[in-house]
Motif scaffolding. Structure first.
Motif, PDB file in Angstrom:
ATOM      1  N   LEU A   1     -32.548  61.877  42.855  1.00  0.00           N
ATOM      2  CA  LEU A   1     -31.571  62.567  43.698  1.00  0.00           C
ATOM      3  C   LEU A   1     -31.387  64.009  43.221  1.00  0.00           C
ATOM      4  O   LEU A   1     -31.336  64.942  44.031  1.00  0.00           O
ATOM      5  CB  LEU A   1     -30.249  61.802  43.640  1.00  0.00           C
ATOM      6  CG  LEU A   1     -29.306  61.944  44.832  1.00  0.00           C
ATOM      7  CD1 LEU A   1     -28.401  60.723  44.928  1.00  0.00           C
ATOM      8  CD2 LEU A   1     -28.466  63.188  44.736  1.00  0.00           C
ATOM      9  N   ARG A   2     -31.321  64.181  41.908  1.00  0.00           N
ATOM     10  CA  ARG A   2     -31.175  65.533  41.361  1.00  0.00           C
ATOM     11  C   ARG A   2     -32.423  66.364  41.639  1.00  0.00           C
ATOM     12  O   ARG A   2     -32.337  67.563  41.930  1.00  0.00           O
ATOM     13  CB  ARG A   2     -30.923  65.454  39.849  1.00  0.00           C
ATOM     14  CG  ARG A   2     -30.523  66.807  39.239  1.00  0.00           C
ATOM     15  CD  ARG A   2     -30.299  66.684  37.744  1.00  0.00           C
ATOM     16  NE  ARG A   2     -29.670  67.878  37.243  1.00  0.00           N
ATOM     17  CZ  ARG A   2     -30.295  69.021  36.985  1.00  0.00           C
ATOM     18  NH1 ARG A   2     -31.605  69.103  37.212  1.00  0.00           N
ATOM     19  NH2 ARG A   2     -29.646  70.075  36.529  1.00  0.00           N
TER      20      ARG A   2
ATOM     21  N   GLY B   1     -33.529  72.188  46.993  1.00  0.00           N
ATOM     22  CA  GLY B   1     -32.757  72.943  47.971  1.00  0.00           C
ATOM     23  C   GLY B   1     -32.118  72.122  49.061  1.00  0.00           C
ATOM     24  O   GLY B   1     -31.490  72.666  49.975  1.00  0.00           O
ATOM     25  N   HIS B   2     -32.251  70.794  49.012  1.00  0.00           N
ATOM     26  CA  HIS B   2     -31.660  69.946  50.041  1.00  0.00           C
ATOM     27  C   HIS B   2     -30.150  69.836  49.836  1.00  0.00           C
ATOM     28  O   HIS B   2     -29.659  69.899  48.709  1.00  0.00           O
ATOM     29  CB  HIS B   2     -32.283  68.548  50.006  1.00  0.00           C
ATOM     30  CG  HIS B   2     -33.752  68.533  50.306  1.00  0.00           C
ATOM     31  ND1 HIS B   2     -34.264  68.893  51.534  1.00  0.00           N
ATOM     32  CD2 HIS B   2     -34.825  68.212  49.529  1.00  0.00           C
ATOM     33  CE1 HIS B   2     -35.584  68.785  51.506  1.00  0.00           C
ATOM     34  NE2 HIS B   2     -35.950  68.379  50.296  1.00  0.00           N
ATOM     35  N   SER B   3     -29.435  69.620  50.915  1.00  0.00           N
ATOM     36  CA  SER B   3     -27.994  69.414  50.833  1.00  0.00           C
ATOM     37  C   SER B   3     -27.727  68.104  50.099  1.00  0.00           C
ATOM     38  O   SER B   3     -28.605  67.237  50.029  1.00  0.00           O
ATOM     39  CB  SER B   3     -27.383  69.344  52.230  1.00  0.00           C
ATOM     40  OG  SER B   3     -27.820  68.173  52.907  1.00  0.00           O
ATOM     41  N   PRO B   4     -26.502  67.924  49.541  1.00  0.00           N
ATOM     42  CA  PRO B   4     -26.209  66.687  48.796  1.00  0.00           C
ATOM     43  C   PRO B   4     -26.496  65.420  49.597  1.00  0.00           C
ATOM     44  O   PRO B   4     -27.062  64.459  49.073  1.00  0.00           O
ATOM     45  CB  PRO B   4     -24.725  66.825  48.466  1.00  0.00           C
ATOM     46  CG  PRO B   4     -24.505  68.308  48.392  1.00  0.00           C
ATOM     47  CD  PRO B   4     -25.392  68.883  49.457  1.00  0.00           C
TER      48      PRO B   4
ATOM     49  N   ALA C   1     -29.532  62.690  48.908  1.00  0.00           N
ATOM     50  CA  ALA C   1     -29.279  61.260  48.726  1.00  0.00           C
ATOM     51  C   ALA C   1     -30.178  60.435  49.640  1.00  0.00           C
ATOM     52  O   ALA C   1     -30.744  59.415  49.234  1.00  0.00           O
ATOM     53  CB  ALA C   1     -27.812  60.945  48.989  1.00  0.00           C
ATOM     54  N   ALA C   2     -30.329  60.880  50.874  1.00  0.00           N
ATOM     55  CA  ALA C   2     -31.178  60.167  51.832  1.00  0.00           C
ATOM     56  C   ALA C   2     -32.629  60.150  51.363  1.00  0.00           C
ATOM     57  O   ALA C   2     -33.304  59.109  51.417  1.00  0.00           O
ATOM     58  CB  ALA C   2     -31.076  60.819  53.209  1.00  0.00           C
ATOM     59  N   LEU C   3     -33.140  61.295  50.903  1.00  0.00           N
ATOM     60  CA  LEU C   3     -34.527  61.376  50.438  1.00  0.00           C
ATOM     61  C   LEU C   3     -34.736  60.560  49.164  1.00  0.00           C
ATOM     62  O   LEU C   3     -35.797  59.943  48.972  1.00  0.00           O
ATOM     63  CB  LEU C   3     -34.915  62.834  50.201  1.00  0.00           C
ATOM     64  CG  LEU C   3     -35.034  63.695  51.467  1.00  0.00           C
ATOM     65  CD1 LEU C   3     -35.223  65.165  51.105  1.00  0.00           C
ATOM     66  CD2 LEU C   3     -36.219  63.210  52.327  1.00  0.00           C
ATOM     67  N   ALA C   4     -33.729  60.560  48.287  1.00  0.00           N
ATOM     68  CA  ALA C   4     -33.833  59.790  47.045  1.00  0.00           C
ATOM     69  C   ALA C   4     -33.942  58.302  47.352  1.00  0.00           C
ATOM     70  O   ALA C   4     -34.753  57.587  46.760  1.00  0.00           O
ATOM     71  CB  ALA C   4     -32.628  60.057  46.148  1.00  0.00           C
ATOM     72  N   VAL C   5     -33.136  57.835  48.305  1.00  0.00           N
ATOM     73  CA  VAL C   5     -33.191  56.424  48.687  1.00  0.00           C
ATOM     74  C   VAL C   5     -34.524  56.116  49.366  1.00  0.00           C
ATOM     75  O   VAL C   5     -35.152  55.089  49.108  1.00  0.00           O
ATOM     76  CB  VAL C   5     -32.016  56.056  49.612  1.00  0.00           C
ATOM     77  CG1 VAL C   5     -32.195  54.650  50.184  1.00  0.00           C
ATOM     78  CG2 VAL C   5     -30.696  56.170  48.860  1.00  0.00           C
ATOM     79  N   GLN C   6     -35.003  57.032  50.217  1.00  0.00           N
ATOM     80  CA  GLN C   6     -36.255  56.804  50.932  1.00  0.00           C
ATOM     81  C   GLN C   6     -37.440  56.723  49.978  1.00  0.00           C
ATOM     82  O   GLN C   6     -38.285  55.821  50.096  1.00  0.00           O
ATOM     83  CB  GLN C   6     -36.492  57.921  51.947  1.00  0.00           C
ATOM     84  CG  GLN C   6     -37.811  57.770  52.715  1.00  0.00           C
ATOM     85  CD  GLN C   6     -38.060  58.918  53.690  1.00  0.00           C
ATOM     86  OE1 GLN C   6     -37.165  59.724  53.947  1.00  0.00           O
ATOM     87  NE2 GLN C   6     -39.263  58.986  54.230  1.00  0.00           N
TER      88      GLN C   6
END
Length: 723
Positions: free
Chosen positions: A611-612, A618-621, A625-630
């Motif tokens: 997530l970090r 540069g992604h929004s918080p 979070a969405a990309l980290a889960v994906q």
């Protein structure tokens, strides 16, 4: 740093592999034999009363007879024992005596006092040499006694069975061997099947098994060396737990690396560059996750109980070796195997999957972080409420063996035919403080006071006196079985009366196995108040260093605490309320701490690190979070499923101790992976936004993520496109 480690491993792959093999052979060849410790009292420090009582016993009664085994006789037709049976019993006892079984000191004949009230059962007490019960040879002696008694009883109307401590140790040893075999085979089968399904490649399925086999030898050798060097006391459960830790954690870290390696191949990296970038990207997460686990395990050195002071460092060594191998040995092997060979026969590794399910989970977290946080948090709280009904039990023998084992049959017979506490009575030792002789008249009244204690069934009318007359041993039989909570509660009252009513100028100590359990209970309560907070603080420091944040560690540890409570609660509900067990094994919360708090943190670390990383791009918080889960979700789900399933193999062991550990840890890992890591933690991080990374949020604003690298012809590293 980890990019540099990856580059070194890729350039010197064969050297790294050979070094590991040579180290494994050298360490295991020179390591001492690791033996198990079975004496409960040896796990306690000397300041506890039960240990002080044993020291008084050793000094005042050096030749005292404490039965190590109990030979139980009964007729094969279930009738009352006859005079002819008495003669046959004495022949069996004499025959065993004449065999001169190693370590056996004396075998007492059957007397009127050792026959049950209904006349159907009789006992012969067997004593062993001092200190022999804690040696591995004691099991051989028990086996010889058991086989010899059965042989001598042939041709009579009698059935002879061996019970008592050494018999239980023998049966427990046999159960542990079977449990270890079942757990080991079950773990390997689960890893092979799961990895085969995920990657559709037999080579990838076998790779972690083969590599773990190599570095597990290193870990076991180092553990044996450490145990000998620092005098650590091993426990029968250590070997089974080590199998699961090595294979479970090793497979976790393998998956962390393998998923990122495949991701880099799909992004266009060549094989060696993909290995370097995979190590560079997940190396820090693996090191931090291992660091958190090692810290959590190592803090057990502060425990009052020898079992945990040995178990903690042993597991810490195993995880440390696993982490080092995961960023050296495994990448070295990967760098040597061509992609088409590694992933054969599947070609799916060449295509970027849509991860539709995890992408959907990520979008849910992105759109409704408040709802996700509340729902997942509420689930943890609901299960945590079940922990309020937790009740511990100390009946380790019953918990770690099937009821059909001979020593368990004898124990049940003793409880039914004699006083429940007859199997292992308590002792009150009264000794003069000034060195003078004890007043016999005062002892008579004192014995009467002890007999009035609630929970005491019988007190021996005459004490055993030391040769110098300064110390008395008063045998006390409790109404309840020695390991039950009622018996342990009785010790409180017995100690109060024993201390308060002791004759003037004397001091009293309450000893025996039930007194030991009472002190273990006290030591556990002390450990919970010391070990848990210190471990939590150190893990928070590791998280803070990894995330460059003082905010995120707080809610991450709060989530872990909820996961711990939910696991204890679910286990209590299942075993105490559904299966109606009298309680859970007393050390279970500590095992849940070891594996749910420590290892379960791995998934939080992997997810929060990803997530970090996305936030640094540069992604929004919420998008991060969405990309980290994906992208991180499949890794966490696969690793959590395998680790939960490996612990689930403990349910195959056929005893309640391993069943409780297996279920609780498997449940806790599932909660950690599928509730905390996939939903609760990303949702909270999305809600907090960049504040979650304070004071490192300035670094994120400057896109502080380390760049991927590519390996050029002369083995130098240059920045590569993100891909």
């Amino acid at each position: 740093m980890f990019h540099r480690i990856g580059q070194f491993v890729v350039r010197r792959a064969w050297w790294v592999i050979v070094a590991w093999i040579v180290a494994a052979i050298a360490i295991i060849g020179s390591a001492p034999q690791l033996t198990a410790q079975t004496d409960e009292s040896s796990f306690l420090p000397r300041h506890y009363e039960s240990i002080q009582a044993s020291l008084v016993q050793e000094k005042a009664f050096p030749a005292s007879f404490t039965p190590a085994a109990i030979l139980e006789f009964e007729r094969t037709d279930g009738g009352k024992l006859t005079a002819a049976d008495q003669a046959d019993m004495n022949k069996v006892v004499q025959g065993l005596t004449d065999k001169h079984v190693a370590k056996v000191e004396k075998i007492l004949p059957v007397g009127p006092q050792s026959i049950s009230k209904d006349g159907k059962y009789a006992l012969s007490m067997i004593g062993m040499e001092k200190g022999a019960m804690q040696k591995p040879e004691a099991a051989d002696s028990a086996k010889a006694l058991r086989e010899g008694a059965k042989e001598l009883a042939q041709g009579t109307a009698l059935k002879a069975q061996l019970g008592g401590q050494v018999a239980q140790n023998l049966d427990q040893q046999d159960s542990s061997k079977l449990a270890n075999a079942l757990i080991g085979i079950g773990t390997i089968v689960i890893i092979l099947l799961t990895l085969g399904i995920i990657f559709r490649s037999p080579i990838i399925a076998l790779l972690p098994i083969l590599s773990i086999f190599v570095y597990s030898m290193v870990a076991n050798g180092l553990i044996a060396d450490a145990s000998k060097a620092f005098g650590l006391k091993a426990d029968n459960s250590v070997s089974a737990i080590l199998i699961i830790v090595l294979f479970g954690v090793g497979t976790d870290y393998f998956l962390f690396l393998m998923f990122r390696y495949r991701e880099r191949l799909r992004a266009g990296d060549d094989r060696k560059t993909a290995v370097v970038n995979a190590v560079g990207r997940v190396g820090e997460a693996i090191a931090s996750a291992a660091g958190a686990v090692i810290v959590a395990f190592s803090v057990l050195i502060l425990s009052s109980l020898g079992m945990f002071t040995a178990l903690g460092p042993s597991l810490a060594i195993a995880v440390g070796v696993t982490a080092i191998a995961s960023v050296t040995l495994v990448p070295a092997i990967l760098s040597l195997i061509p992609e088409k060979v590694l992933f054969w026969p599947s070609k799916a590794w060449q295509r970027e999957p849509k991860n539709a399910r995890f992408a959907a989970f990520g979008r849910t977290v992105e759109r409704k972080p408040t709802l996700v946080a509340i729902a997942s948090g509420a689930l943890l709280v609901i299960f945590s409420l079940g922990s309020l009904g937790y009740q511990g039990t100390f009946d380790l023998a019953s918990g770690s063996m099937p009821k059909t084992k001979e020593s368990m049959v004898v124990q049940d017979t003793l409880m039914k035919a004699f006083s429940a506490g007859a199997a292992d009575p308590s002792h009150v030792y009264v000794t003069t403080e000034g060195g003078g002789k004890l007043d016999q008249a005062a002892l008579t009244g004192y014995i009467g006071e002890l007999g009035k204690v609630d929970g005491v069934a019988q007190v021996a009318p005459k004490p055993t006196m030391s040769t110098d007359g300064t110390t008395a041993d008063i045998t006390v039989m409790l109404k309840d079985a020695p390991a039950t909570n009622k018996a342990i509660d009785t010790i409180d009252g017995l100690r109060k009366v024993a201390h308060g009513s002791a004759p003037e100028g004397t001091k009293a100590y309450v000893g025996g196995i039930t007194s030991i359990y009472k002190d273990i209970n006290t030591a556990m309560a002390r450990d919970y108040s010391v070990v848990f907070p210190i471990a939590a603080l150190l893990i928070m420091i590791i998280l803070g260093l990894l995330l460059r944040s003082v905010v995120a560690p707080w809610y991450l540890m709060a989530a872990v605490g909820l996961g711990f409570g939910a696991t204890v609660g679910a286990t209590s509900l299942l075993f105490q309320h559904v299966q109606h067990e009298p309680g859970l094994m007393f050390m279970l919360p500590m095992f849940i701490y070891l594996f749910v708090v420590a290892i379960g943190t791995d998934y939080n670390i992997l997810m929060i690190a990803r997530l970090r990383e996305e936030a640094a791009e540069g992604h929004s918080p919420r998008k991060a979070a969405a990309l980290a889960v994906q992208h991180g979700g499949p890794t966490v789900a696969a690793a959590g499923s395998i680790l939960a399933a490996t612990f689930g193999t403990m349910l195959l062991a056929g005893n309640s101790l391993f069943s409780e550990i297996g279920f609780s840890v498997a449940f806790g890992i599932i909660v950690s992976a599928f509730v905390m890591s996939l939903f609760f933690t990303p949702a909270l991080t999305a809600l907090l936004g960049r504040a979650a990374w304070w004071p490192g949020h300035a670094e994120l604003a400057g896109h502080g993520s380390a760049p991927d690298l590519k390996v050029v012809e002369d083995d130098r590293l240059e920045p590569a496109g993100r891909g």
